[in-house]
Design an enzyme around this catalytic site. Sequence first.
Site, PDB file in Angstrom:
ATOM      1  N   HIS A 236       0.832  -1.210   0.000  1.00 60.28           N
ATOM      2  CA  HIS A 236       0.000   0.000   0.000  1.00 60.28           C
ATOM      3  C   HIS A 236       0.861   1.253   0.000  1.00 60.28           C
ATOM      4  O   HIS A 236       0.534   2.247  -0.639  1.00 60.28           O
ATOM      5  CB  HIS A 236      -0.942  -0.002   1.207  1.00 60.28           C
ATOM      6  CG  HIS A 236      -2.031  -1.019   1.078  1.00 60.28           C
ATOM      7  ND1 HIS A 236      -2.966  -0.969   0.082  1.00 60.28           N
ATOM      8  CD2 HIS A 236      -2.306  -2.130   1.801  1.00 60.28           C
ATOM      9  CE1 HIS A 236      -3.795  -2.001   0.199  1.00 60.28           C
ATOM     10  NE2 HIS A 236      -3.402  -2.724   1.242  1.00 60.28           N
ATOM     11  N   HIS A 332     -10.502  44.644  11.784  1.00 62.81           N
ATOM     12  CA  HIS A 332      -9.201  45.317  11.675  1.00 62.81           C
ATOM     13  C   HIS A 332      -9.336  46.510  10.747  1.00 62.81           C
ATOM     14  O   HIS A 332      -8.864  46.473   9.613  1.00 62.81           O
ATOM     15  CB  HIS A 332      -8.163  44.325  11.137  1.00 62.81           C
ATOM     16  CG  HIS A 332      -6.740  44.768  11.327  1.00 62.81           C
ATOM     17  ND1 HIS A 332      -6.112  45.633  10.490  1.00 62.81           N
ATOM     18  CD2 HIS A 332      -5.833  44.438  12.274  1.00 62.81           C
ATOM     19  CE1 HIS A 332      -4.858  45.816  10.885  1.00 62.81           C
ATOM     20  NE2 HIS A 332      -4.665  45.110  11.965  1.00 62.81           N
TER      21      HIS A 332
HETATM   22 ZN    ZN Z   1      -6.525  -5.713   0.140  1.00 64.29          ZN
END
Ligand code: ZN
Length: 426
Positions: A236, A332
Amino acid sequence: MTFLSAPPGTGIRFRRMDREGKPEIEARVENVIETNRSTTIGRGNVKVHTVEHILATFAGYGIDNAIVELDANEPPIADGSAREYCKMIEAAGIVSQPERRDVFTVTEPIELQMGETEMALFPDDVFKITCTSSDKQGRFTQFFSVELNPKTWERDIAHARTFCFYEEIEYLIKNGLIKGGSLENAVVVRDDAVLTTEPLRYPNEFVRHKILDIIGDLSLIGRPMTGHLIAVKPSHTANCELARLITAQMRKPLVVAQTFAPPPSPVRNVGATESATRDAFPDSATLDTMQVMKVLPHRYPFLMVDRVTKIDGNKITAMKNVSVNEPYFQGHFPNHPVMPGVLQLEAIAQVAGILMLKQIENIGRIAYFMAAESVKWRKPVRPGDTLIIDVELTKARGKIGKAKGVCLVNGEPVSEAEVTFMLVDA
Ligand code: ZN
């Protein structure tokens, strides 16, 4: 888990129904926060783990837009394959939408080496994955090659289950951390034996599951693509890194055109790709707001650059129209609107950042301030003023950049500073 249809341009999004405000996370590689064993995406403290099998299912069927509603931080794992998700989609049906699909074609080979993992992606007119996998001891070495389309997805890949090695989960089993039914959502390999409640679904089920994971992880580029990927022992982590490299290539023609391409000559016979690039960036030395946002991660209310008017080597000129609608004018100051000086400093840093971030390897990074020196504010900036930001990048070494900047209104300096910043991965 519920799959919902979604309009063109949505992409794939996960929606956490169990969290306040039902936050959504886009399935984009920029949102990947963890890749150890499975892919986790997140935004702030909202996360969704193990998104890859769902994403592979959408990519496999060629579904570009959908919302996945969840009442937990992870989709139901089912049998460890994509079979159940396919059934959901087949039951619901798929409709084509009016928009043209924006398919990315890999233009140049991309290579990646990470530990034992090797990946090489080549241009091709279809999306093809060729993969070999094995465990650390070289057991179960398998090979498979497939051209991905809805038919091959459902037939050859979707039913391949996830697998793990007994050694990896032995501790969990012995300590009662996994229920006995765990064989129902993964194939377990113990020594040379395969433990599973049902026979292997394909003789090379493991490598097919590796391909399933790749399909899911690569879909994080947010577009369908074509190219031939050759992957040896994918993971992964490597898949997501490859998705990042593909994303960088996707943006590359635009970036190169912004910076290096000479202005187009008035009469020229150009090929389709060249003209597409030219149309995206009609003038090599200017960037409009949309193009600026491709380079800078800043957004409302913190994007301090409307337009880049000139890039010349390490010098860059940009502008910001300061309108009375700027959110900071509310406080501001009430009845006396003045642009905060620190935001002019921020503008200088952002413009310098454009010069640093336009380099391919820096795309997707974020610039952190490290120092600001010789800061001077000379005149107040008020609603209606056009801030011209002139910046020279004086040093760009590795991740560190140093720049000298001046902000001008009507040709007169209103502020100046030397800023140092560091690029970090977002
Ligand atoms: Zn897987």
